[in-house]
Design a protein around this motif. Sequence first.
Motif, PDB file in Angstrom:
ATOM      1  N   VAL A  63      -4.554   3.017   4.566  1.00  0.00           N
ATOM      2  CA  VAL A  63      -5.126   2.527   5.106  1.00  0.00           C
ATOM      3  C   VAL A  63      -4.367   1.357   5.305  1.00  0.00           C
ATOM      4  O   VAL A  63      -3.109   0.875   5.055  1.00  0.00           O
ATOM      5  CB  VAL A  63      -6.154   1.678   3.605  1.00  0.00           C
ATOM      6  N   GLY A  64      -4.376   0.451   6.083  1.00  0.00           N
ATOM      7  CA  GLY A  64      -3.977  -0.986   6.819  1.00  0.00           C
ATOM      8  C   GLY A  64      -5.140  -2.137   6.697  1.00  0.00           C
ATOM      9  O   GLY A  64      -6.194  -2.022   7.286  1.00  0.00           O
ATOM     10  N   VAL A  65      -4.507  -3.549   6.734  1.00  0.00           N
ATOM     11  CA  VAL A  65      -5.484  -4.477   6.620  1.00  0.00           C
ATOM     12  C   VAL A  65      -4.853  -5.608   7.795  1.00  0.00           C
ATOM     13  O   VAL A  65      -3.779  -5.971   6.668  1.00  0.00           O
ATOM     14  CB  VAL A  65      -6.022  -4.898   5.649  1.00  0.00           C
ATOM     15  N   ARG A  66      -5.057  -6.860   8.101  1.00  0.00           N
ATOM     16  CA  ARG A  66      -4.384  -7.492   8.341  1.00  0.00           C
ATOM     17  C   ARG A  66      -5.281  -8.357   8.344  1.00  0.00           C
ATOM     18  O   ARG A  66      -6.269  -9.205   8.636  1.00  0.00           O
ATOM     19  CB  ARG A  66      -4.599  -7.589  10.349  1.00  0.00           C
ATOM     20  N   GLY A  67      -4.520  -8.989   7.671  1.00  0.00           N
ATOM     21  CA  GLY A  67      -4.103 -10.188   7.267  1.00  0.00           C
ATOM     22  C   GLY A  67      -4.218 -11.916   8.411  1.00  0.00           C
ATOM     23  O   GLY A  67      -3.712 -11.454   9.340  1.00  0.00           O
ATOM     24  N   GLU A  68      -4.300 -13.279   8.037  1.00  0.00           N
ATOM     25  CA  GLU A  68      -4.112 -13.684   8.721  1.00  0.00           C
ATOM     26  C   GLU A  68      -2.604 -14.055   9.250  1.00  0.00           C
ATOM     27  O   GLU A  68      -2.060 -14.317  10.361  1.00  0.00           O
ATOM     28  CB  GLU A  68      -4.149 -15.328   8.223  1.00  0.00           C
ATOM     29  N   ASP A  69      -2.060 -14.208   8.082  1.00  0.00           N
ATOM     30  CA  ASP A  69      -0.437 -14.102   8.231  1.00  0.00           C
ATOM     31  C   ASP A  69       0.594 -12.832   7.330  1.00  0.00           C
ATOM     32  O   ASP A  69       1.747 -12.940   7.455  1.00  0.00           O
ATOM     33  CB  ASP A  69       0.450 -15.386   7.415  1.00  0.00           C
ATOM     34  N   SER A  70      -0.483 -12.025   7.892  1.00  0.00           N
ATOM     35  CA  SER A  70       0.426 -10.720   6.773  1.00  0.00           C
ATOM     36  C   SER A  70      -0.172  -9.679   7.491  1.00  0.00           C
ATOM     37  O   SER A  70      -1.268  -9.437   7.853  1.00  0.00           O
ATOM     38  CB  SER A  70       0.581 -10.527   5.482  1.00  0.00           C
ATOM     39  N   VAL A  71       0.285  -8.424   7.021  1.00  0.00           N
ATOM     40  CA  VAL A  71      -0.353  -6.879   6.461  1.00  0.00           C
ATOM     41  C   VAL A  71       0.170  -5.794   5.854  1.00  0.00           C
ATOM     42  O   VAL A  71       0.784  -5.921   5.503  1.00  0.00           O
ATOM     43  CB  VAL A  71       0.091  -6.136   8.666  1.00  0.00           C
ATOM     44  N   VAL A  72      -0.842  -5.660   5.323  1.00  0.00           N
ATOM     45  CA  VAL A  72      -0.583  -4.154   4.529  1.00  0.00           C
ATOM     46  C   VAL A  72      -0.668  -3.524   4.934  1.00  0.00           C
ATOM     47  O   VAL A  72      -2.057  -2.468   5.548  1.00  0.00           O
ATOM     48  CB  VAL A  72      -2.193  -4.687   3.143  1.00  0.00           C
ATOM     49  N   LEU A  73      -0.487  -2.259   3.980  1.00  0.00           N
ATOM     50  CA  LEU A  73      -0.659  -1.128   4.435  1.00  0.00           C
ATOM     51  C   LEU A  73      -0.381  -0.567   3.188  1.00  0.00           C
ATOM     52  O   LEU A  73       0.633  -0.381   1.758  1.00  0.00           O
ATOM     53  CB  LEU A  73       1.020  -0.147   5.012  1.00  0.00           C
ATOM     54  N   ALA A  74      -1.302   0.659   3.038  1.00  0.00           N
ATOM     55  CA  ALA A  74      -1.217   1.269   1.021  1.00  0.00           C
ATOM     56  C   ALA A  74      -1.937   2.793   1.519  1.00  0.00           C
ATOM     57  O   ALA A  74      -2.745   3.206   1.954  1.00  0.00           O
ATOM     58  CB  ALA A  74      -2.651   0.964   0.565  1.00  0.00           C
ATOM     59  N   ALA A  75      -1.313   3.332   0.536  1.00  0.00           N
ATOM     60  CA  ALA A  75      -1.751   4.832   0.674  1.00  0.00           C
ATOM     61  C   ALA A  75      -1.892   5.281  -0.540  1.00  0.00           C
ATOM     62  O   ALA A  75      -1.329   5.096  -1.522  1.00  0.00           O
ATOM     63  CB  ALA A  75      -0.077   5.672   1.420  1.00  0.00           C
ATOM     64  N   HIS A  76      -2.167   7.014  -0.578  1.00  0.00           N
ATOM     65  CA  HIS A  76      -2.593   7.451  -1.678  1.00  0.00           C
ATOM     66  C   HIS A  76      -1.574   8.695  -1.748  1.00  0.00           C
ATOM     67  O   HIS A  76      -1.271   8.980  -0.977  1.00  0.00           O
ATOM     68  CB  HIS A  76      -4.285   7.818  -1.891  1.00  0.00           C
ATOM     69  N   ALA A  77      -0.493   8.241  -3.009  1.00  0.00           N
ATOM     70  CA  ALA A  77       0.645   8.754  -2.948  1.00  0.00           C
ATOM     71  C   ALA A  77       0.507   9.441  -4.201  1.00  0.00           C
ATOM     72  O   ALA A  77       1.415   9.317  -5.011  1.00  0.00           O
ATOM     73  CB  ALA A  77       1.677   8.030  -2.850  1.00  0.00           C
ATOM     74  N   ALA A  78      -0.161  10.271  -4.329  1.00  0.00           N
ATOM     75  CA  ALA A  78       0.042  10.907  -6.249  1.00  0.00           C
ATOM     76  C   ALA A  78       0.839  11.922  -6.039  1.00  0.00           C
ATOM     77  O   ALA A  78       1.011  13.173  -5.372  1.00  0.00           O
ATOM     78  CB  ALA A  78      -1.475  11.516  -6.055  1.00  0.00           C
ATOM     79  N   GLU A  79       1.306  11.723  -7.030  1.00  0.00           N
ATOM     80  CA  GLU A  79       2.332  12.959  -6.855  1.00  0.00           C
ATOM     81  C   GLU A  79       2.014  14.460  -7.380  1.00  0.00           C
ATOM     82  O   GLU A  79       0.999  14.861  -8.705  1.00  0.00           O
ATOM     83  CB  GLU A  79       3.430  12.306  -8.788  1.00  0.00           C
ATOM     84  N   ARG A  80       2.424  15.388  -6.797  1.00  0.00           N
ATOM     85  CA  ARG A  80       1.502  17.050  -6.835  1.00  0.00           C
ATOM     86  C   ARG A  80       2.083  17.819  -8.388  1.00  0.00           C
ATOM     87  O   ARG A  80       1.768  18.601  -8.712  1.00  0.00           O
ATOM     88  CB  ARG A  80       2.029  18.170  -5.659  1.00  0.00           C
ATOM     89  N   SER A  81       3.374  16.935  -8.683  1.00  0.00           N
ATOM     90  CA  SER A  81       3.813  18.023 -10.072  1.00  0.00           C
ATOM     91  C   SER A  81       4.040  16.989 -10.935  1.00  0.00           C
ATOM     92  O   SER A  81       5.104  15.990 -10.489  1.00  0.00           O
ATOM     93  CB  SER A  81       4.134  19.087  -9.770  1.00  0.00           C
ATOM     94  N   ALA A  82       4.052  17.050 -12.305  1.00  0.00           N
ATOM     95  CA  ALA A  82       4.133  16.299 -13.537  1.00  0.00           C
ATOM     96  C   ALA A  82       6.631  16.360 -13.141  1.00  0.00           C
ATOM     97  O   ALA A  82       7.488  16.115 -13.759  1.00  0.00           O
ATOM     98  CB  ALA A  82       4.457  16.753 -14.997  1.00  0.00           C
ATOM     99  N   LEU A  83       6.783  17.444 -12.822  1.00  0.00           N
ATOM    100  CA  LEU A  83       8.287  17.612 -12.788  1.00  0.00           C
ATOM    101  C   LEU A  83       8.907  17.267 -11.656  1.00  0.00           C
ATOM    102  O   LEU A  83      10.004  17.115 -11.056  1.00  0.00           O
ATOM    103  CB  LEU A  83       7.863  19.503 -12.001  1.00  0.00           C
ATOM    104  N   ALA A  84       8.131  16.845 -10.464  1.00  0.00           N
ATOM    105  CA  ALA A  84       8.593  15.609  -9.212  1.00  0.00           C
ATOM    106  C   ALA A  84       9.638  14.414  -9.912  1.00  0.00           C
ATOM    107  O   ALA A  84       8.964  13.977 -10.884  1.00  0.00           O
ATOM    108  CB  ALA A  84       7.386  15.311  -8.392  1.00  0.00           C
ATOM    109  N   VAL A  85      10.102  14.118  -9.519  1.00  0.00           N
ATOM    110  CA  VAL A  85      11.871  13.077  -9.495  1.00  0.00           C
ATOM    111  C   VAL A  85      10.618  11.472  -9.266  1.00  0.00           C
ATOM    112  O   VAL A  85       9.846  11.746  -7.661  1.00  0.00           O
ATOM    113  CB  VAL A  85      12.911  12.437  -8.540  1.00  0.00           C
TER     114      VAL A  85
END
Length: 233
Positions: free
Chosen positions: A39-61
């Motif tokens: 998702v992305g949201v544009r504010g008055e003086d800024s922009v936010v990008l946010a993503a769901h980035a769940a680890e697929r494995s407990a072994l992932a770095v």
Amino acid sequence: MQGTDQRAYDRGTTIFSPDGRLYQVEYAREAVKQGAPVVGVRGEDSVVLAAHAAERSALAVDGDAEKVATVDGHVAVAGAGHAADTRQLVDLARQRAQQERVRYGERAPVAELGTVVADHLQEYTQTGGARPYGTALLVAGHDGAPGLVEIDPSGATREWRADAVGRNASVAREQFEDDYEEELSADGALALALAGLDAAVDDLSVADVDATLVTDDGHERVEEQRLRAVRGS
């Protein structure tokens, strides 16, 4: 014979079906819908990008699942769909951004970077022996004013105040339509971005969110502590 003809339209990247469709582009959009939401949201003086980035494995770095990429000091990109396709397009945007700095000593306009990437995507909808990119991008930047651009696998672009791509993107957009306000502060844009991800992801954990805040001073990765504070949990 009709079935054979239909399969020809289905396989051919550059062949329009009788009803004016490019099936391979539509399949690329389906690949985007299977991707983790961004998702992305544009504010008055800024922009936010946010993503769901769940680890697929407990072994992932730790940290290897970051989904928001730096393009230049004032631009960040996130994509939903095939990660390898996203990486190629991010590299293209980086090259163009550096060319602007070397040639003109200036930051590349956000809309121009979006157009460069979109033109490249569009070429792959009319080139034989190739397939469309299976990713959609959100480009967030600040070049004197905040900007948020979506790039579709077809090469189409559109500017947004708030947008989502990936799985359940339509649900996130409905959340934005209900709650978006003009002149959002940075924390307000962060809070709305998290609300959009909450709508798109069941049982969202802030620990699984990769978020970046872009302002005129540059961009920074948003720490989990701040995300928890603006979310109120």
